[in-house]
Enzyme design. Structure first.
Site, PDB file in Angstrom:
ATOM      1  N   LYS A  14       0.834  -1.212   0.000  1.00 57.83           N
ATOM      2  CA  LYS A  14       0.000   0.000   0.000  1.00 57.83           C
ATOM      3  C   LYS A  14       0.872   1.266   0.000  1.00 57.83           C
ATOM      4  CE  LYS A  14      -2.362  -1.045   3.807  1.00 57.83           C
ATOM      5  NZ  LYS A  14      -1.826  -2.359   4.208  1.00 57.83           N
ATOM      6  N   ARG A  85      -9.644   0.741   8.721  1.00 59.97           N
ATOM      7  CA  ARG A  85      -9.241  -0.633   9.007  1.00 59.97           C
ATOM      8  C   ARG A  85     -10.340  -1.418   9.710  1.00 59.97           C
ATOM      9  NH1 ARG A  85      -3.297   0.390   9.026  1.00 59.97           N
ATOM     10  NH2 ARG A  85      -2.169  -1.546   9.335  1.00 59.97           N
ATOM     11  N   ARG A 119      11.494  -6.573   5.183  1.00 57.66           N
ATOM     12  CA  ARG A 119      11.337  -5.131   4.918  1.00 57.66           C
ATOM     13  C   ARG A 119      12.312  -4.305   5.775  1.00 57.66           C
ATOM     14  NH1 ARG A 119       5.579  -2.189   5.176  1.00 57.66           N
ATOM     15  NH2 ARG A 119       5.577  -2.745   7.384  1.00 57.66           N
ATOM     16  N   ARG A 152      11.270  -2.084  11.278  1.00 56.44           N
ATOM     17  CA  ARG A 152      10.207  -1.634  12.173  1.00 56.44           C
ATOM     18  C   ARG A 152      10.034  -2.662  13.294  1.00 56.44           C
ATOM     19  NH1 ARG A 152       5.048   0.019   8.562  1.00 56.44           N
ATOM     20  NH2 ARG A 152       4.074  -1.006  10.331  1.00 56.44           N
ATOM     21  N   ARG A 163      -0.503  -9.229  13.403  1.00 53.99           N
ATOM     22  CA  ARG A 163      -1.065  -8.179  12.550  1.00 53.99           C
ATOM     23  C   ARG A 163      -1.914  -8.791  11.437  1.00 53.99           C
ATOM     24  NH1 ARG A 163       4.100  -5.405  10.739  1.00 53.99           N
ATOM     25  NH2 ARG A 163       2.818  -3.993   9.502  1.00 53.99           N
TER      26      ARG A 163
END
Ligand code: AMP
Length: 209
Positions: A14, A85, A119, A152, A163
């Site tokens: 996204k 969300r 990531r 992160r 998540r």
């Protein structure tokens, strides 16, 4: 152009898509995750309240998110990344601005875990990298600005799994919600970023820039 929502599991691309689409559509990019991380970094009251949930991979309560978003949209059309969300957030959004299109990036759970574990993000400019598919030229450094790359704290396996579960439970119902309103456009989130971008432009009726 009306407000556009980017929907999809964490790690579905996204943020990457939003950066490019914002330029093409001239919509202002609003990422609730980025805003919250900035609030945490500045140790604001909202940041302190949000951090507890973020560290666990859970959602920040709807009331806090809606207040935060309301103060930042002000009636104009925007490109929303990571919001809404939940169904309650979608209902809150409908009172702020009409949604013209929802781009839904589909991706399997296995691919989400694989991507997020690899990531890395630039501490200075926010650029995203992937150690497997899109590594930086120099290890640990951003190609764009030379900033330090970091992982992160919520991109570690246990939190990623949590998540994804939260996404399935709270956010997946939004697919049906927006489908029933006739604004949902499905994109293949597993495709390379270039293709995802092309699919998105097509879905929005934009010519390739
Ligand atoms: P993201 O960068 O979109 O993956 O968001 C990181 C974290 O911020 C999420 O795991 C949530 O804890 C929180 N967050 C971001 N956007 C929202 C939202 N719309 N509603 C609730 N929590 C959010």
């Amino acid at each position: 152009m009306r407000t556009v929502v980017l929907l999809g599991p964490p790690g579905s691309g996204k943020g990457t898509l939003a950066g490019r689409l914002a330029t093409a559509t001239k919509l202002r990019h609003l990422s609730t995750g980025d805003i919250l991380r900035d609030e945490v970094a500045r140790d604001t009251e909202l940041g302190r309240k949000a951090k507890v949930h973020m560290d666990r991979g859970e959602l920040v309560p709807d009331g806090l998110i809606l207040d935060m978003v309301r103060g930042r949209i002000g009636g104009e059309d925007v490109l929303l990344d990571g919001f809404p969300r939940t169904l309650a957030q979608a209902e809150g959004l409908a009172e702020i601005t009409p949604v013209g299109a929802v781009l839904y990036l589909e991706l399997t759970r296995d691919e989400v875990v694989r991507r997020l574990s690899a990531r890395r993000v630039c501490r200075d400019c926010g650029e995203n990298y992937n150690l497997l598919t899109q590594p930086p030229a120099t290890a640990g450094r951003c190609d764009r600005c030379g900033g330090e790359l970091y992982q992160r704290p919520d991109d570690v396996p246990e939190v990623i799994a949590r998540r994804y579960d939260v996404y399935e439970k709270d956010s997946a119902p939004l697919v049906e919600h927006y489908e029933s309103k006739g604004v949902l456009k499905r994109l293949d989130g597993a495709a390379p970023p270039e293709h995802v971008y092309a699919q998105a432009l097509k879905a929005l009726g934009h010519a390739q820039a």
